[in-house]
Enzyme design. Structure first.
Site, PDB file in Angstrom:
ATOM      1  N   HIS A   1      -3.939   1.582   6.896  1.00 33.97           N
ATOM      2  CA  HIS A   1      -2.548   2.465   7.587  1.00 33.97           C
ATOM      3  C   HIS A   1      -2.253   2.992   6.268  1.00 33.97           C
ATOM      4  CE1 HIS A   1       2.154   1.758   7.774  1.00 33.97           C
ATOM      5  NE2 HIS A   1       1.465   2.331   6.745  1.00 33.97           N
ATOM      6  N   GLU A   2      -3.399   3.109   5.036  1.00 29.63           N
ATOM      7  CA  GLU A   2      -3.406   4.536   4.507  1.00 29.63           C
ATOM      8  C   GLU A   2      -3.960   5.713   4.367  1.00 29.63           C
ATOM      9  OE1 GLU A   2      -0.391   3.786   3.334  1.00 29.63           O
ATOM     10  OE2 GLU A   2      -0.606   1.344   2.941  1.00 29.63           O
TER      11      GLU A   2
ATOM     12  N   HIS B   1      -1.984   7.668   7.221  1.00 33.16           N
ATOM     13  CA  HIS B   1      -0.843   8.626   6.420  1.00 33.16           C
ATOM     14  C   HIS B   1      -2.149   9.536   5.249  1.00 33.16           C
ATOM     15  CE1 HIS B   1       2.616   6.170   6.424  1.00 33.16           C
ATOM     16  NE2 HIS B   1       2.077   5.881   4.977  1.00 33.16           N
TER      17      HIS B   1
ATOM     18  N   GLN C   1       2.968   9.686   0.221  1.00 29.59           N
ATOM     19  CA  GLN C   1       4.432   9.033   0.842  1.00 29.59           C
ATOM     20  C   GLN C   1       5.519   9.879   0.107  1.00 29.59           C
ATOM     21  OE1 GLN C   1       2.804   5.522   1.573  1.00 29.59           O
ATOM     22  NE2 GLN C   1       4.769   5.174   2.632  1.00 29.59           N
TER      23      GLN C   1
ATOM     24  N   GLY D   1       0.819  -1.129   0.331  1.00 29.70           N
ATOM     25  CA  GLY D   1       0.261   0.014  -0.237  1.00 29.70           C
ATOM     26  C   GLY D   1       1.000   1.344  -0.094  1.00 29.70           C
TER      27      GLY D   1
ATOM     28  N   CYS E   1       5.820  -0.311   7.375  1.00 26.56           N
ATOM     29  CA  CYS E   1       5.288   0.910   6.681  1.00 26.56           C
ATOM     30  C   CYS E   1       6.969   1.674   5.593  1.00 26.56           C
ATOM     31  CB  CYS E   1       4.981   2.313   7.381  1.00 26.56           C
ATOM     32  SG  CYS E   1       4.975   3.921   6.308  1.00 26.56           S
ATOM     33  N   LEU E   2       7.158   1.990   4.128  1.00 19.16           N
ATOM     34  CA  LEU E   2       7.607   2.715   3.104  1.00 19.16           C
ATOM     35  C   LEU E   2       8.301   3.844   3.629  1.00 19.16           C
ATOM     36  CD1 LEU E   2       5.919   1.291  -0.105  1.00 19.16           C
ATOM     37  CD2 LEU E   2       7.978  -0.077   0.866  1.00 19.16           C
TER      38      LEU E   2
HETATM   39 CO    CO Z   1       2.830   3.702   5.252  1.00 25.08          CO
END
Ligand code: CO
Length: 168
Positions: free
Chosen positions: A130-131, A134, A50, A45, A88-89
């Site tokens: 999670h997204e 963000h 991001q 995701g 998380c990225l």
């Molecule tokens: Co993330």
């Protein structure tokens, strides 16, 4: 090459994103850049902020490897507490048990502006939460203890410095 993913902490990750009002080619382009970045990073995701774009757009990975493209999402219902391993990225190499809900019901627009509702459970519900967090300016580390969070923050500062040196 895909666009760089912003590393936490960064203002674009800790500020709420703006709703999308223009469902045109710019949105289409952003979505394709997000697909490219999430696939290159082997993520499940990604949120637009991001990539440094403060817009309410995210990709949420299905089990089959395809992604929901969600625009202006809202969580309508949440139920049953659960704790899940999360990563998380924007926070590389940090896996932590994080409190979430087992089920969520989400309303979102697709890239043409049409509204949809989806009920998700388990891993999919986890990625939606999670997204959407963000997009609200929240990163999962905020849900951890302050000790864990500050340890991760130190590591990320070192990583940011190393990445910056590589670029200079
Ligand atoms: Co993330």
């Amino acid at each position: 090459m895909a666009r760089d993913i912003v590393i936490w902490p960064h203002k674009v990750l800790t500020s709420a994103t703006q709703p999308v009002t223009d469902f045109g080619p710019a949105l289409e382009k952003l979505l394709s850049e997000m697909h490219e970045a999430v696939i290159e990073a082997k993520g499940i995701g990604i949120a637009a902020n991001q990539l440094g774009e403060p817009l309410r757009v995210a990709l949420v990975g299905r089990e089959d490897g395809t992604f929901f493209e969600i625009v202006n999402p809202q969580v309508l219902e949440r139920s049953e507490d659960i704790t899940l391993e999360e990563a998380c990225l924007s926070v590389p190499e940090a896996w932590e048990k994080t409190p979430r809900f087992k089920k969520v019901k989400v309303r979102y627009q697709d890239k043409t502006g049409q509204w949809h509702e989806v009920e998700a459970e388990g891993r999919l519900a986890h990625v939606f939460q999670h997204e959407i967090d963000h997009l609200d300016g929240h990163v999962f580390v905020e849900l951890l203890s302050s000790l864990k969070r500050s340890l991760i923050q130190e590591r990320m500062k070192k990583l940011q410095k190393a990445l910056k040196r590589k670029k200079d």
